[in-house]
Design a protein around this motif. Sequence first.
Motif, PDB file in Angstrom:
ATOM      1  N   TYR A   7      41.769  40.672  83.965  1.00 11.52           N
ATOM      2  CA  TYR A   7      41.272  39.465  83.300  1.00 11.52           C
ATOM      3  C   TYR A   7      39.754  39.572  83.237  1.00 11.52           C
ATOM      4  O   TYR A   7      39.109  39.805  84.262  1.00 11.52           O
ATOM      5  CB  TYR A   7      41.686  38.227  84.102  1.00 11.52           C
ATOM      6  CG  TYR A   7      40.959  36.958  83.698  1.00 11.52           C
ATOM      7  CD1 TYR A   7      41.383  36.214  82.588  1.00 11.52           C
ATOM      8  CD2 TYR A   7      39.854  36.502  84.413  1.00 11.52           C
ATOM      9  CE1 TYR A   7      40.727  35.061  82.220  1.00 11.52           C
ATOM     10  CE2 TYR A   7      39.192  35.339  84.042  1.00 11.52           C
ATOM     11  CZ  TYR A   7      39.629  34.618  82.953  1.00 11.52           C
ATOM     12  OH  TYR A   7      38.981  33.477  82.576  1.00 11.52           O
ATOM     13  N   ARG A   9      36.025  37.883  81.436  1.00 14.04           N
ATOM     14  CA  ARG A   9      35.427  36.773  80.701  1.00 14.04           C
ATOM     15  C   ARG A   9      34.018  37.193  80.280  1.00 14.04           C
ATOM     16  O   ARG A   9      33.042  36.902  80.953  1.00 14.04           O
ATOM     17  CB  ARG A   9      35.371  35.520  81.564  1.00 14.04           C
ATOM     18  CG  ARG A   9      35.074  34.255  80.747  1.00 14.04           C
ATOM     19  CD  ARG A   9      34.849  33.051  81.644  1.00 14.04           C
ATOM     20  NE  ARG A   9      36.015  32.720  82.436  1.00 14.04           N
ATOM     21  CZ  ARG A   9      35.953  32.104  83.626  1.00 14.04           C
ATOM     22  NH1 ARG A   9      34.789  31.791  84.143  1.00 14.04           N
ATOM     23  NH2 ARG A   9      37.053  31.829  84.284  1.00 14.04           N
ATOM     24  N   ALA A  35      48.976  30.425  77.226  1.00 16.91           N
ATOM     25  CA  ALA A  35      49.109  30.372  78.685  1.00 16.91           C
ATOM     26  C   ALA A  35      50.550  30.611  79.145  1.00 16.91           C
ATOM     27  O   ALA A  35      50.777  31.232  80.176  1.00 16.91           O
ATOM     28  CB  ALA A  35      48.598  29.029  79.213  1.00 16.91           C
ATOM     29  N   PRO A  97      44.247  15.675  75.827  1.00 22.43           N
ATOM     30  CA  PRO A  97      44.016  16.873  76.655  1.00 22.43           C
ATOM     31  C   PRO A  97      44.264  18.190  75.914  1.00 22.43           C
ATOM     32  O   PRO A  97      43.675  19.216  76.267  1.00 22.43           O
ATOM     33  CB  PRO A  97      44.991  16.697  77.827  1.00 22.43           C
ATOM     34  CG  PRO A  97      45.957  15.656  77.395  1.00 22.43           C
ATOM     35  CD  PRO A  97      45.241  14.778  76.413  1.00 22.43           C
TER      36      PRO A  97
ATOM     37  N   THR B  22      50.085  29.477  86.625  1.00 24.85           N
ATOM     38  CA  THR B  22      49.277  28.449  85.961  1.00 24.85           C
ATOM     39  C   THR B  22      48.384  27.760  86.983  1.00 24.85           C
ATOM     40  O   THR B  22      48.643  27.778  88.191  1.00 24.85           O
ATOM     41  CB  THR B  22      50.171  27.391  85.293  1.00 24.85           C
ATOM     42  OG1 THR B  22      50.923  26.726  86.311  1.00 24.85           O
ATOM     43  CG2 THR B  22      51.109  28.009  84.263  1.00 24.85           C
ATOM     44  N   CYS B  56      42.194  18.201  80.903  1.00 23.26           N
ATOM     45  CA  CYS B  56      43.159  19.102  80.260  1.00 23.26           C
ATOM     46  C   CYS B  56      44.454  19.130  81.048  1.00 23.26           C
ATOM     47  O   CYS B  56      44.538  18.585  82.152  1.00 23.26           O
ATOM     48  CB  CYS B  56      42.575  20.509  80.146  1.00 23.26           C
ATOM     49  SG  CYS B  56      42.243  21.280  81.735  1.00 23.26           S
ATOM     50  N   LYS B  57      45.460  19.756  80.455  1.00 24.18           N
ATOM     51  CA  LYS B  57      46.759  19.878  81.115  1.00 24.18           C
ATOM     52  C   LYS B  57      46.781  21.193  81.889  1.00 24.18           C
ATOM     53  O   LYS B  57      46.705  22.267  81.286  1.00 24.18           O
ATOM     54  CB  LYS B  57      47.877  19.837  80.068  1.00 24.18           C
ATOM     55  CG  LYS B  57      47.916  18.490  79.330  1.00 24.18           C
ATOM     56  CD  LYS B  57      49.049  18.388  78.331  1.00 24.18           C
ATOM     57  CE  LYS B  57      49.082  16.981  77.741  1.00 24.18           C
ATOM     58  NZ  LYS B  57      50.157  16.750  76.783  1.00 24.18           N
ATOM     59  N   CYS B  59      49.066  22.808  83.267  1.00 19.77           N
ATOM     60  CA  CYS B  59      50.197  23.725  83.036  1.00 19.77           C
ATOM     61  C   CYS B  59      49.908  24.675  81.883  1.00 19.77           C
ATOM     62  O   CYS B  59      50.592  25.677  81.714  1.00 19.77           O
ATOM     63  CB  CYS B  59      51.484  22.960  82.755  1.00 19.77           C
ATOM     64  SG  CYS B  59      51.517  22.128  81.154  1.00 19.77           S
ATOM     65  N   LEU B  60      48.889  24.347  81.068  1.00 24.75           N
ATOM     66  CA  LEU B  60      48.543  25.209  79.930  1.00 24.75           C
ATOM     67  C   LEU B  60      47.252  25.986  80.205  1.00 24.75           C
ATOM     68  O   LEU B  60      46.636  26.522  79.289  1.00 24.75           O
ATOM     69  CB  LEU B  60      48.399  24.386  78.648  1.00 24.75           C
ATOM     70  CG  LEU B  60      49.671  23.719  78.132  1.00 24.75           C
ATOM     71  CD1 LEU B  60      49.409  23.002  76.817  1.00 24.75           C
ATOM     72  CD2 LEU B  60      50.799  24.745  77.941  1.00 24.75           C
ATOM     73  N   VAL B  61      46.844  26.013  81.467  1.00 22.15           N
ATOM     74  CA  VAL B  61      45.675  26.800  81.858  1.00 22.15           C
ATOM     75  C   VAL B  61      46.154  27.819  82.878  1.00 22.15           C
ATOM     76  O   VAL B  61      46.852  27.460  83.835  1.00 22.15           O
ATOM     77  CB  VAL B  61      44.585  25.899  82.489  1.00 22.15           C
ATOM     78  CG1 VAL B  61      43.400  26.728  82.951  1.00 22.15           C
ATOM     79  CG2 VAL B  61      44.142  24.818  81.504  1.00 22.15           C
ATOM     80  N   LEU B  62      45.824  29.069  82.662  1.00 19.26           N
ATOM     81  CA  LEU B  62      46.181  30.082  83.655  1.00 19.26           C
ATOM     82  C   LEU B  62      45.226  29.954  84.836  1.00 19.26           C
ATOM     83  O   LEU B  62      44.038  29.663  84.656  1.00 19.26           O
ATOM     84  CB  LEU B  62      46.079  31.477  83.034  1.00 19.26           C
ATOM     85  CG  LEU B  62      47.101  31.739  81.921  1.00 19.26           C
ATOM     86  CD1 LEU B  62      46.716  32.965  81.103  1.00 19.26           C
ATOM     87  CD2 LEU B  62      48.501  31.911  82.524  1.00 19.26           C
ATOM     88  N   GLN B  65      42.015  31.656  84.470  1.00 24.20           N
ATOM     89  CA  GLN B  65      41.013  31.029  83.597  1.00 24.20           C
ATOM     90  C   GLN B  65      40.106  30.089  84.385  1.00 24.20           C
ATOM     91  O   GLN B  65      39.030  29.728  83.902  1.00 24.20           O
ATOM     92  CB  GLN B  65      41.702  30.230  82.475  1.00 24.20           C
ATOM     93  CG  GLN B  65      42.289  31.052  81.367  1.00 24.20           C
ATOM     94  CD  GLN B  65      42.985  30.143  80.350  1.00 24.20           C
ATOM     95  OE1 GLN B  65      44.137  29.770  80.537  1.00 24.20           O
ATOM     96  NE2 GLN B  65      42.290  29.775  79.296  1.00 24.20           N
ATOM     97  N   ALA B  66      40.558  29.649  85.550  1.00 28.65           N
ATOM     98  CA  ALA B  66      39.757  28.729  86.366  1.00 28.65           C
ATOM     99  C   ALA B  66      38.823  29.469  87.308  1.00 28.65           C
ATOM    100  O   ALA B  66      38.100  28.844  88.091  1.00 28.65           O
ATOM    101  CB  ALA B  66      40.673  27.794  87.147  1.00 28.65           C
TER     102      ALA B  66
END
Lengths: 285, 160
Positions: A7, A9, A35, A97, B22, B56-57, B59-62, B65-66
């Motif tokens: 991964y 960025r 995702a 969201p 997620t 944001c939700k 469950c749609l963020v890996l 990504q955080a």
Amino acid sequence: MINVEEYVRPQNLAEALEHLGDSGSVAIAGGTSLALSRNPAWTKVVDLSDIEEIDGITEDGDKLHLGAMVTMSDILRYPGNIPCSIVAAAKSVSSTPIRNMATVGGSMVRGVYWSDLIVALLALDAQVELATADETRVISSSELYATHPSKVLKQGEIITGVTVDMFKFRTHFIKLARTKVDYAIMSTCASIQISDGSIEQARITIGGAVNLATRLVEVEEMLAGQMPDGELFKAAGVKAGNVASFRSDFRVNSEYQKSVTEKLVARALENAFANCRCDEKGSAE
Amino acid sequence: MIQITVNVNGEDFDVDVMPELTLLDLLRELGFHSVKKGCGEGDCGACGVILDGIYCKSCLVLAMQADGRSVLTVESMGNVDEPHPLQKAFVDEGAVQCGYCIPSMLLAADALLSENEDPTDDEIKEALDGNLCRCTGYVKQINAVKKAAKVLREEENDNE
């Protein structure tokens, strides 16, 4: 994402494009579509979220540029001029969201049948900027959606932004769905350029009820050169219902799709001609 | 496995994550059980968090990504002894029944009030449009957000 091993960025576009040149690489923007993907081919995720070069909304004369990483919420918050059809389309995308995360570039490249934004961009003759590590090019949105973006984009190529004329067209977008946050049963956008009281050119697009957002060129040709009035718009709606190739939809039958296409294309034209009343900020003239 | 550092409510967590994990599942594994898993595919909105200032939700963020980002869950807002005005208003207005959707709805409301201190009913409805609630019928929450907005405005005036 099951076979992803790396991964990254990147902080700038050049670096991102280098990564995307590697086989197995996939770009992630807002992530709302990707995702949950279990595509086994992907081994490297290239997160575009820190790349300022492809973010932001800018105006240059009568052109408006949307960076690929601009979210639907960014469009709604933008204080300057944006054609109201783009604002209406961004507003009709799912819920807050999701709008906070879903991007212009991601929506465009995914090319899903229910996409609201593509319907608005196609009707504004949006010009799409693409880049690989080796070259950049600009193509029309019509070309991007003549087949599907996945067939047009080369290996390692991404959408970096999109440009539209801010004032060329009077334009109006309509989405029909069972609830505000549901996928479109049908969406349409009408853009007309008025010159000396007649329609110089028109762009009519539909989405939701077709496999991929598309222009209805026969309807556009019928409108060109005509004096705008309610009868003409009604006839254009009827033609739209006749020429569109509707997708099969478990929610509604083709008779219904044809009927709402007739009504909503005519209504979008009327509202566009009435100088753009999307109930939102933004202006077409 | 991919090594990441994520800040949750001010505390850094160094964790190794599977690429498909997620943010929702990571947060729950880390013990932040206020972040609820409903549909797991971006519909219900029970998993909402604030990620680098954006609601944001999760469950749609890996989780990956955080990496290097900051996450706020409802635990950051207040607790039973010192509830945030939104939390107090939700209780006072009877906007909570089973409570499953409420942590995320509070964060959605908080995100709204941080941008708009006196929202209209329509603005509140739009801000909460990503949150399904099967108990209370979407009226009391709107009253609660208006009430909390008023309290927060008064607090701000008192501080001036």
